[in-house]
Write a protein that holds these residues in place. Structure first.
Motif, PDB file in Angstrom:
ATOM      1  N   SER A 184       0.818  -1.217   0.000  1.00 26.46           N
ATOM      2  CA  SER A 184       0.000   0.000   0.000  1.00 26.46           C
ATOM      3  C   SER A 184       0.848   1.263   0.000  1.00 26.46           C
ATOM      4  O   SER A 184       0.396   2.312  -0.430  1.00 26.46           O
ATOM      5  CB  SER A 184      -0.915   0.017   1.218  1.00 26.46           C
ATOM      6  OG  SER A 184      -1.716  -1.127   1.235  1.00 26.46           O
ATOM      7  N   ALA A 234       2.519  -5.498   7.088  1.00 26.95           N
ATOM      8  CA  ALA A 234       1.361  -4.617   6.927  1.00 26.95           C
ATOM      9  C   ALA A 234       0.746  -4.386   8.301  1.00 26.95           C
ATOM     10  O   ALA A 234       0.679  -5.298   9.117  1.00 26.95           O
ATOM     11  CB  ALA A 234       0.333  -5.246   5.990  1.00 26.95           C
ATOM     12  N   LYS A 258      -5.416  -0.877   8.715  1.00 27.45           N
ATOM     13  CA  LYS A 258      -5.709   0.309   7.909  1.00 27.45           C
ATOM     14  C   LYS A 258      -5.786   1.584   8.756  1.00 27.45           C
ATOM     15  O   LYS A 258      -5.388   2.652   8.315  1.00 27.45           O
ATOM     16  CB  LYS A 258      -7.004   0.109   7.129  1.00 27.45           C
ATOM     17  CG  LYS A 258      -7.234   1.147   6.067  1.00 27.45           C
ATOM     18  CD  LYS A 258      -8.395   0.785   5.180  1.00 27.45           C
ATOM     19  CE  LYS A 258      -8.507   1.773   4.036  1.00 27.45           C
ATOM     20  NZ  LYS A 258      -9.540   1.382   3.093  1.00 27.45           N
ATOM     21  N   GLY A 307      -2.380   2.824   8.950  1.00 28.08           N
ATOM     22  CA  GLY A 307      -1.656   2.891   7.689  1.00 28.08           C
ATOM     23  C   GLY A 307      -1.069   4.233   7.355  1.00 28.08           C
ATOM     24  O   GLY A 307       0.045   4.336   6.851  1.00 28.08           O
ATOM     25  N   LYS A 365       7.285  -1.604   8.202  1.00 32.44           N
ATOM     26  CA  LYS A 365       5.951  -1.252   7.722  1.00 32.44           C
ATOM     27  C   LYS A 365       6.038  -0.651   6.319  1.00 32.44           C
ATOM     28  O   LYS A 365       6.562   0.429   6.116  1.00 32.44           O
ATOM     29  CB  LYS A 365       5.300  -0.255   8.688  1.00 32.44           C
ATOM     30  CG  LYS A 365       3.871   0.111   8.330  1.00 32.44           C
ATOM     31  CD  LYS A 365       3.839   1.427   7.617  1.00 32.44           C
ATOM     32  CE  LYS A 365       2.429   1.839   7.259  1.00 32.44           C
ATOM     33  NZ  LYS A 365       2.402   3.013   6.415  1.00 32.44           N
ATOM     34  N   TYR A 403      -0.489  -1.648   4.460  1.00 33.27           N
ATOM     35  CA  TYR A 403      -1.561  -1.658   5.443  1.00 33.27           C
ATOM     36  C   TYR A 403      -2.789  -2.279   4.801  1.00 33.27           C
ATOM     37  O   TYR A 403      -2.890  -2.376   3.589  1.00 33.27           O
ATOM     38  CB  TYR A 403      -1.864  -0.251   5.978  1.00 33.27           C
ATOM     39  CG  TYR A 403      -2.160   0.785   4.919  1.00 33.27           C
ATOM     40  CD1 TYR A 403      -3.453   0.992   4.460  1.00 33.27           C
ATOM     41  CD2 TYR A 403      -1.141   1.560   4.388  1.00 33.27           C
ATOM     42  CE1 TYR A 403      -3.720   1.947   3.486  1.00 33.27           C
ATOM     43  CE2 TYR A 403      -1.394   2.518   3.419  1.00 33.27           C
ATOM     44  CZ  TYR A 403      -2.689   2.710   2.976  1.00 33.27           C
ATOM     45  OH  TYR A 403      -2.944   3.649   2.010  1.00 33.27           O
TER      46      TYR A 403
END
Length: 130
Positions: free
Chosen positions: A48, A59, A62, A65, A89, A92
């Motif tokens: 993402s 991930a 959200k 994120g 990271k 997400y």
């Protein structure tokens, strides 16, 4: 020698000004979460955050994120066996249940000691600073 004095004075003054107003190295905020750690087959795919994912990438949920900066090092821990791994990271997504982190299968199995047939590590913890 005169030119050197002209240069030193502004540099020293600049340093004194910034130190006196408290602009020094900032302290990073630290965060921890508890929940399930799952795995996903994302290696080699675009995350993402627009990076091609590698073996140690992960991930987050959200909701985090856009909050957790791209590339943040996250310490993932399996609290059932004490094993841990550092992942980064770069993606997400929407997780179900109490899942707090998705890692690659190799990290899940080899570093955290998870069993892919279980689908997730029940007692997980993540720690990160930024």
């Amino acid at each position: 020698m005169f030119k050197l004095k002209k240069l030193i004075l502004p540099v020293v003054a600049f340093g004194v000004i910034f130190t006196s107003v408290g602009i020094t190295q900032a302290n990073a905020a630290s965060y921890s979460q508890y929940g399930k750690i799952s795995f996903f087959y994302g290696e080699g795919k675009r995350g993402s955050d627009e990076k091609i994912l590698g073996a140690n990438d992960c991930a987050v949920g959200k909701a985090y994120g856009k909050v957790i900066p791209k590339g943040t090092a996250i310490k993932a821990q399996n609290l059932s066996n004490g094993k841990s791994a550092t992942v980064y990271k770069w993606s997400y997504g929407n997780f179900g249940g109490d899942v707090i982190l998705d890692v690659m299968p190799g990290v899940f199995k080899n570093k955290l000691g998870g069993k892919t047939l279980d689908g997730y590590i029940k007692k997980g913890k993540t720690s990160y600073s930024y």
